[in-house]
Design an enzyme around this catalytic site. Sequence first.
Site, short mmCIF file in Angstrom:
data_model
loop_
_atom_site.label_atom_id
_atom_site.label_comp_id
_atom_site.label_asym_id
_atom_site.label_seq_id
_atom_site.Cartn_x
_atom_site.Cartn_y
_atom_site.Cartn_z
N GLU A 55 4.14 -2.12 13.44
CA GLU A 55 3.09 -2.83 12.08
C GLU A 55 1.53 -2.75 13.20
OE1 GLU A 55 3.04 -2.17 9.73
OE2 GLU A 55 5.32 -1.67 8.94
N GLY A 68 0.72 -0.90 -0.26
CA GLY A 68 -0.40 0.03 0.03
C GLY A 68 0.73 0.87 0.01
N ALA A 69 1.52 1.40 1.34
CA ALA A 69 2.55 2.33 1.03
C ALA A 69 3.84 2.48 1.63
CB ALA A 69 1.92 3.38 1.57
N GLU A 76 6.44 3.89 5.07
CA GLU A 76 7.11 4.46 5.81
C GLU A 76 8.00 5.65 6.12
OE1 GLU A 76 6.47 1.65 6.89
OE2 GLU A 76 7.37 1.04 8.58
N HIS A 97 3.51 5.66 11.62
CA HIS A 97 4.99 5.30 12.03
C HIS A 97 6.07 5.80 11.54
CE1 HIS A 97 4.77 1.08 10.70
NE2 HIS A 97 3.85 1.16 9.65
N GLU A 136 0.92 5.75 7.44
CA GLU A 136 2.01 6.37 7.36
C GLU A 136 2.89 7.25 8.18
OE1 GLU A 136 3.73 3.72 6.05
OE2 GLU A 136 1.59 3.00 4.62
N1 PHE Z 1 5.62 -0.34 5.91
C1 PHE Z 1 5.06 -0.63 5.48
C2 PHE Z 1 3.38 -0.08 5.83
O1 PHE Z 1 2.95 0.79 6.23
C3 PHE Z 1 3.97 -1.98 4.21
C4 PHE Z 1 5.40 -2.21 3.57
C5 PHE Z 1 6.50 -3.41 2.96
C6 PHE Z 1 5.90 -1.28 2.58
C7 PHE Z 1 7.14 -3.69 3.13
C8 PHE Z 1 6.88 -1.90 1.38
C9 PHE Z 1 7.41 -2.80 1.72
O2 PHE Z 1 3.02 -1.09 6.14
ZN ZN Z 2 2.99 -0.42 8.44
#
Ligand code: PHE
Ligand code: ZN
Length: 879
Positions: free
Chosen positions: A324, A265-266, A268, A305, A302
């Site tokens: 997460e 999705g995105a 951080e 985070h 994001e």
């Molecule tokens: N850490 C990201 C999130 O906000 C997800 C993600 C993981 C994106 C691995 C790219 C690769 O949840």
């Molecule tokens: Zn995340």
Amino acid sequence: MTNTPDKAQRTYLKDYTPPDYLIPKIELDFDLGEKETRVRTQLWITRNGNHSRPLILNGEKLELASVALDGKVLDPQQWQRDDVTLTLLAVPARFTLDLETVISPITNTELSGLYASADTLCTQCEPEGFRRITYFLDRPDVLSVYRVTLRADQSRYPVLLANGNRVSSDKNGGRHHVIWEDPYPKPCYLFALVAGQLQFIEDEFTTQSGRKVQLRVYARERDLPQCDHAMTALREAMAWDEKTYNREYDLDHYNIVAVDDFNMGAMENKGLNVFNTRYVLALPATATDQDYRSVSDVIGHEYFHNWSGNRVTLRDWFQLSLKEGFTVFREQQFSAAHGSAGVKRIEDANLVRTQQFREDAGPMAHPIRPDSFVEINNFYTLTIYIKGAEVVRMLNRLVGNRAFVRGCNRYFEHHDGQAVTTDDFVQAIAQASGHDLTQFYRWYEQSGTPRLSSHGQFDAKLRRYHLRLKQVDCDLTQAHPALQMPIVTALFDRQGNPLTTRCDGGDEAGHQHTLNLTGAEQEFVFDDVDTPPVPSLLRGFSAPVILDTDHDDADLAVLMGHDNDPFNRWDAGQRLARQQILAWLDDAEDRALNESFAAAFSQTLEGDFNDRAFQALALKLPDENYLGEFIEVIDPEAIHQARRSVAKALVSRYQKAFLAHYHALKTPGPCRLDAASAGSRALRNTCLTYLMILEEESSFERALMQLKGADNMTDTLAALAALADQAHPARDEALAYFLERWREYPLVMDKWLRVQAISRCEDTVQRIAHLTEHECYQNDNPNKVHALIGAFAHGNPLRFHQPDGAGYHLVTEQLLATDPKNPQLAARLASAFNLWRRFEPGRRELMHQALERIRRHKHLSRDVSEITDRALADQKYQG
Ligand code: PHE
Ligand code: ZN
């Protein structure tokens, strides 16, 4: 790429050791080009402790041009290299290392490391992408301060972004460079750069301490008019985190960049979030109400985070849920504060129950803090994310919100700048609240969904109600000890009036009580109960468990009509509906509607709710995948038929009411986006979908009219989806109309692909096969693959599992074609076969063959192998 033996290696949490070397500072200098990018890296390395072990850096798919130690070029005898490491056998206690690596963004189809999305260059480093840029200690407990120079052709790459603050720039001829510095030490998975022809919208936010932050959302020029909602959401998220957690932003810039090609999705990345366009762009004409909510949720996620993940980061990838689960919980709170909290809770809880429980019941089951993995990319799971969030929610419940927030602040302050573990988080909450959370911590270590049963007994003489709760699966062994969990409970009388009671000898009388369940079997006593009560248990889905209660239909009807907890009110209806469907599944002959269910359903349909989004949810029948969990041996076709027959019986009986709603709910004037208007659309479209089941000519006309007349994507798509599900000429007319109108909009075309992928029509498999050749489909774009193949495999049980095996074959082919390009994407398709042992023998055998075929495939990625190996080895359902 070959499957060298070390590729299949498993990493264990118990083997964790601190890094042998630290890298407090790094300077990167990129000479950017899509075919070839040169990276000059300078690392300031110090030995961690007293030892003489070699320095082993991670690196993959890198061409190494030179290595120098303290400025002196090393000759090749002084280092060793294989596919995944660069080793220096003897190094001083403190030194600098200069590296020059060459990489090729354009051939990077995994979308990990530095890659090209159309003509933009961008990075994705979490979890292990940085090692595809340069040699490094690619692990989250190595934190460095970054200084980054980006050089590129000015006309091709006018925008050059990296983390932190922009400190200088210069141009020379047709070329330019920009220097960025990020003052906060960070693990390399948070590194990011973006280069491209991007435009931006801009705003400013003043933090509570008075820092002015420049906010920008970057996108391609044509997408710029669709970025305003994302910006609004960002400002809301920043204000919310200050108000709720007293956390403020810490840099002068916050940049968001939207790209079309993105695995998730995105991301951080510190000060430079990279987003899938899907979670940025939104206009009423192109985005549904659901899309609008998802954009704010992910923007919030994001942003949050920045504290839960970035300022306080992870010691190792086993701790993934530390950032997460916690961040999803914060996102859910944020979302609830900006819309209908009840509806939000139902949606989130439903996702846990329908999707996460399935994961936990299959071969990929793992604790929210796993003990081992083969490929970390396979652990970005629903368990880590949403079960992780449920566990944090339980903590909040058990210690109370005020103590929870104090605990979070303690965690942020004590561990700022550190790489920590889930244990540190729970400790901080324990210390700030004075609760002993030792037993609670088992939630982090144990996989699977706990099962509870409840039994109530009323004592009229003593005005007492005894409630016995039992943790059914629990035994006295270490594997399944009793868990601690909050069971939020209230009692009602049989007319649905809330009762005020005292619980467990306490003197505080109240309606709702949080029961602290810690024993394998435990009794709770309610006093001042004057009448035989109907208990409402596990309110708000207060623990992620399966609860079997002794409610009868009449009890459920009381709760469905009157419970003041939205989740339980909704759930009572779902249970009645489920029982109805399962009864018809067992008995195809005697199919009469259960009158308590029918009456409750019509009350929901005709009642006057002020929350229409709730009403719409309450009218939906449980989905087919979820129903499968209540059946020993799954026959998807039988489930589909039974569910559809119930829906048909309901709409036949209440057709007038559905029609009346449909007409009454049409709102005049241009589309408004407030929650009430969105609620009306949801309810109206639920009616439209029910009415379609009758297959009357007037329904097709109605849907076509709605499709062509709507000024918003929610209504357009609801009509398209309803028509795409019907073998009727109106289907092709609708699909062609939609294609013509929206073919220039990739995100809208994803919707067009998805409705065809989940169509129940008989020719769906052939149609999907054709669509893989369509100009709008690209098998290397994750959004497209998810929309067509992913939606089919995971969201169309009737056709994916059709008895001739054509659905399995299609997914297998697509998976094997995707795997060499993008293993992560392929692995997510592979999980569609996870529950193969649950199906009736014919399908079970076909799914087994598909799995074997995948496993035998040459050069299969580690990602897909881990999934298929676990599925094939699964013993859970063997008779
Ligand atoms: N850490 C990201 C999130 O906000 C997800 C993600 C993981 C994106 C691995 C790219 C690769 O949840
Ligand atoms: Zn995340």
